[in-house]
Design a protein around this motif. Structure first.
Motif, mmCIF file in Angstrom:
data_model
loop_
_atom_site.group_PDB
_atom_site.id
_atom_site.type_symbol
_atom_site.label_atom_id
_atom_site.label_comp_id
_atom_site.label_asym_id
_atom_site.label_seq_id
_atom_site.Cartn_x
_atom_site.Cartn_y
_atom_site.Cartn_z
ATOM 1 N N VAL A 96 23.998 22.187 66.979
ATOM 2 C CA VAL A 96 25.898 21.672 67.029
ATOM 3 C C VAL A 96 26.358 23.389 68.058
ATOM 4 C CG1 VAL A 96 28.419 21.826 65.849
ATOM 5 C CG2 VAL A 96 26.166 20.567 65.258
ATOM 6 N N THR A 97 27.057 21.944 68.395
ATOM 7 C CA THR A 97 27.909 23.059 70.003
ATOM 8 C C THR A 97 29.336 22.780 69.345
ATOM 9 O OG1 THR A 97 28.100 21.423 71.858
ATOM 10 C CG2 THR A 97 26.687 23.335 71.905
ATOM 11 N N TYR A 98 30.329 23.883 69.280
ATOM 12 C CA TYR A 98 31.262 23.750 68.539
ATOM 13 C C TYR A 98 32.571 24.661 69.811
ATOM 14 C CZ TYR A 98 31.033 27.885 65.494
ATOM 15 O OH TYR A 98 30.371 28.711 65.134
ATOM 16 N N CYS A 99 33.631 24.690 69.092
ATOM 17 C CA CYS A 99 34.342 26.324 70.704
ATOM 18 C C CYS A 99 35.585 26.096 69.575
ATOM 19 C CB CYS A 99 34.476 25.488 72.087
ATOM 20 S SG CYS A 99 35.776 24.076 72.571
ATOM 21 N N GLN A 116 29.796 21.027 76.282
ATOM 22 C CA GLN A 116 29.273 20.739 77.974
ATOM 23 C C GLN A 116 28.522 21.631 77.849
ATOM 24 O OE1 GLN A 116 30.125 17.027 80.194
ATOM 25 N NE2 GLN A 116 29.974 15.946 77.903
ATOM 26 N N TRP A 117 29.246 23.054 78.368
ATOM 27 C CA TRP A 117 28.410 23.599 79.017
ATOM 28 C C TRP A 117 27.274 24.026 78.924
ATOM 29 C CZ3 TRP A 117 26.373 28.557 79.083
ATOM 30 C CH2 TRP A 117 26.114 28.916 80.689
ATOM 31 N N MET A 118 27.280 24.395 76.700
ATOM 32 C CA MET A 118 26.791 24.907 75.744
ATOM 33 C C MET A 118 26.099 24.096 75.496
ATOM 34 S SD MET A 118 29.078 27.317 73.055
ATOM 35 C CE MET A 118 29.682 26.105 72.862
ATOM 36 N N GLY A 119 25.614 22.546 75.780
ATOM 37 C CA GLY A 119 24.918 21.510 75.140
ATOM 38 C C GLY A 119 23.610 21.305 76.752
ATOM 39 N N GLN A 120 24.832 21.314 77.956
ATOM 40 C CA GLN A 120 23.330 21.966 78.893
ATOM 41 C C GLN A 120 22.262 22.712 78.732
ATOM 42 O OE1 GLN A 120 22.608 20.040 81.170
ATOM 43 N NE2 GLN A 120 23.500 18.506 79.764
ATOM 44 N N VAL A 129 21.316 17.558 71.299
ATOM 45 C CA VAL A 129 22.699 18.295 70.317
ATOM 46 C C VAL A 129 23.362 17.106 69.912
ATOM 47 C CG1 VAL A 129 25.082 18.718 71.001
ATOM 48 C CG2 VAL A 129 22.962 19.353 72.594
ATOM 49 N N MET A 130 23.854 17.402 68.689
ATOM 50 C CA MET A 130 23.830 16.582 67.890
ATOM 51 C C MET A 130 25.548 16.726 67.346
ATOM 52 S SD MET A 130 21.633 16.555 64.584
ATOM 53 C CE MET A 130 21.533 15.059 63.395
ATOM 54 N N GLY A 131 25.413 16.813 67.468
ATOM 55 C CA GLY A 131 27.700 17.198 67.625
ATOM 56 C C GLY A 131 28.451 18.337 68.693
#
Ligand SMILES: Cc1cc2nc3c(=O)[nH]c(=O)nc-3n(C[C@H](O)[C@H](O)[C@H](O)COP(=O)(O)O)c2cc1C
Length: 184
Positions: A96-99, A116-120, A129-131
């Motif tokens: 999971v990525t978050y900010c 999006q950057w972290m997700g890539q 990436v589940m969330g």
């Protein structure tokens, strides 16, 4: 699960979120490594079953120390062959990525590039990436005035208790979804 809870926080908002994620994940029975990113920190992402990655938003992107850590990790993975073309899926690892973000000028659109950057990074590693969570966070110090009168309204107390309560629910839910597995 063995969980990595990695975050960068310059003024404390993302740290509040990361601490809550840690609390919830431990309560759910998982082993959690919480890693605040600062100079010299190195992490083996592929050693974990689940990864939470968070950052404050600074000029629409994650904090420089986190971006540097990821750049360095990519260099290592490229050299070791762990980043092949077509990004084969590693279905045993999820993320999971978050900010946390202020959104003064254009609202949540300022937060999307960060997750999006972290997700890539995870997508390149074949990690699902589940969330992607976007949580409002006040400006502090000499930027405090930006916490009022912007697109997100008065955000001086954010992330507040309501934000942390909804984060608790989201964290619990996503971890339970993996424990329980799919129905037959
Ligand atoms: C130098 C600086 C630049 C920032 N740039 C942005 C930005 O471009 N967009 C935004 O929505 N918020 C921006 N913010 C607000 C932060 O994203 C927000 O306060 C966040 O919660 C900070 O996280 P932290 O306390 O974990 O460092 C900025 C804050 C600082 C200090």
């Amino acid at each position: 699960m063995n969980i990595l809870n990695i975050y960068f926080s310059a003024t404390g908002n993302t740290e509040k979120v990361a601490r809550k994620i840690e609390e919830v994940a431990i309560r759910e029975g998982h082993t959690v490594s919480t890693v605040p990113v600062k100079g010299g920190v190195e992490v083996e992402f592929l050693d974990y079953d689940f990864i939470f990655m968070g950052s404050g938003v600074y000029h629409w992107l994650p904090g420089k120390p986190l971006m540097k850590l990821i750049d360095k990790a990519c260099t290592g993975y490229r050299a070791s062959g762990a980043l092949p073309r077509n990004a084969p899926r590693r279905s045993h690892i999820k993320a999971v990525t978050y900010c946390t973000y202020g959104g003064t000028h254009t609202g949540i659109n300022e937060a999307y590039p960060t997750t999006q950057w972290m997700g890539q990074f995870f997508d390149h590693l074949g990690i699902e990436v589940m969330g992607a969570w976007h949580i409002v966070g006040a400006f502090h110090g000499n930027l405090e005035a930006l916490s009022v009168g912007g697109r997100m309204g008065d955000i001086r107390d954010r992330p507040n208790q309501a934000d942390l309560d909804s984060l608790t629910e989201m964290t619990t839910s996503i971890l339970k979804s993996l424990e329980e597995g799919a129905p037959a």
